[in-house]
Enzyme design. Sequence first.
Site, mmCIF file in Angstrom:
data_model
loop_
_atom_site.group_PDB
_atom_site.id
_atom_site.type_symbol
_atom_site.label_atom_id
_atom_site.label_comp_id
_atom_site.label_asym_id
_atom_site.label_seq_id
_atom_site.Cartn_x
_atom_site.Cartn_y
_atom_site.Cartn_z
ATOM 1 C CG ASP A 176 -1.661 -1.010 1.407
ATOM 2 O OD1 ASP A 176 -2.009 -1.636 0.276
ATOM 3 O OD2 ASP A 176 -2.323 -1.320 2.433
HETATM 4 N N1 URA Z 1 -0.964 -5.891 3.864
HETATM 5 C C1 URA Z 1 -1.622 -4.664 3.980
HETATM 6 O O1 URA Z 1 -2.640 -4.558 4.516
HETATM 7 N N2 URA Z 1 -0.914 -3.670 3.242
HETATM 8 C C2 URA Z 1 0.333 -3.839 2.781
HETATM 9 O O2 URA Z 1 0.820 -2.976 2.064
HETATM 10 C C3 URA Z 1 0.940 -5.274 2.598
HETATM 11 C C4 URA Z 1 0.169 -6.173 3.157
#
Ligand code: URA
Length: 247
Positions: free
Chosen positions: A99
């Site tokens: 993310d």
């Molecule tokens: N899980 C998440 O919630 N976000 C990420 O960026 C990676 C794994």
Amino acid sequence: MRLNAFLARAGVASRRRADELIKAGRVTVNGEPGQLNTDVGARDRVAVDGKGVERQRLRYVLLHKPAGVLTTARDPRGRPTVVQLVSDEPRVVPVGRLDADTTGALLLTNDGPLAHRLAHPRYGVEKTYVAEVEGDPDEDALRRLRDGVELDDGTTAPARARRLGRGRVELVLHEGRKHQVKRMLAAVGHPVTRLRRSAYADLTLEGIEPGAWRELDPAEVEALREASARGSGSDNSRSRRQPPPAK
Ligand code: URA
């Protein structure tokens, strides 16, 4: 390797555009017109419009992704992307996704088949996350994370989970569903306030500052190949030993 994949990897064209070049008779393999189903080996000579195509060096890059950078090759809204952080010769793309607000270990490569295996949940390698969360997860919450949490796209595979300190949890997953860590922790009552991927397989960020990257050495690439070939699918992960809880 299929001729279109060879041309895509060499940076000549996307696979679809490569198919068009092949159908138009513009691609030759060892002097003969290439077909859509032509396989290309190490010794074959490929040319487009009579001009030889160089094989591209395979590249494997470990990036320390900073917050605020998108895990994509191109953003139509012009926001910064991880691909812009890494030099371009030859171009690499991210394996899986973090993310925008997640920091940490991100692999980028132009090795399509390996990237596919690494990202596949059945063969996917372990990814280690450190999450700061609201509240302080107790043993019951950790057990639920380990056993599998029911999410709206199905129950998660067994994971390793341990408390690192007050409101800090380490989760080791081999799946890579969208927002998985955040959704798992929210589901057990501890929404994530900060998330970092501390390791991708055995690769840690030691010595790599946020925004910096390095190329993997051949032994590290080999280890990734082995890890992805072994497969850490849900079939065997339940039997893994849990690490002892942190004091
Ligand atoms: N899980 C998440 O919630 N976000 C990420 O960026 C990676 C794994």
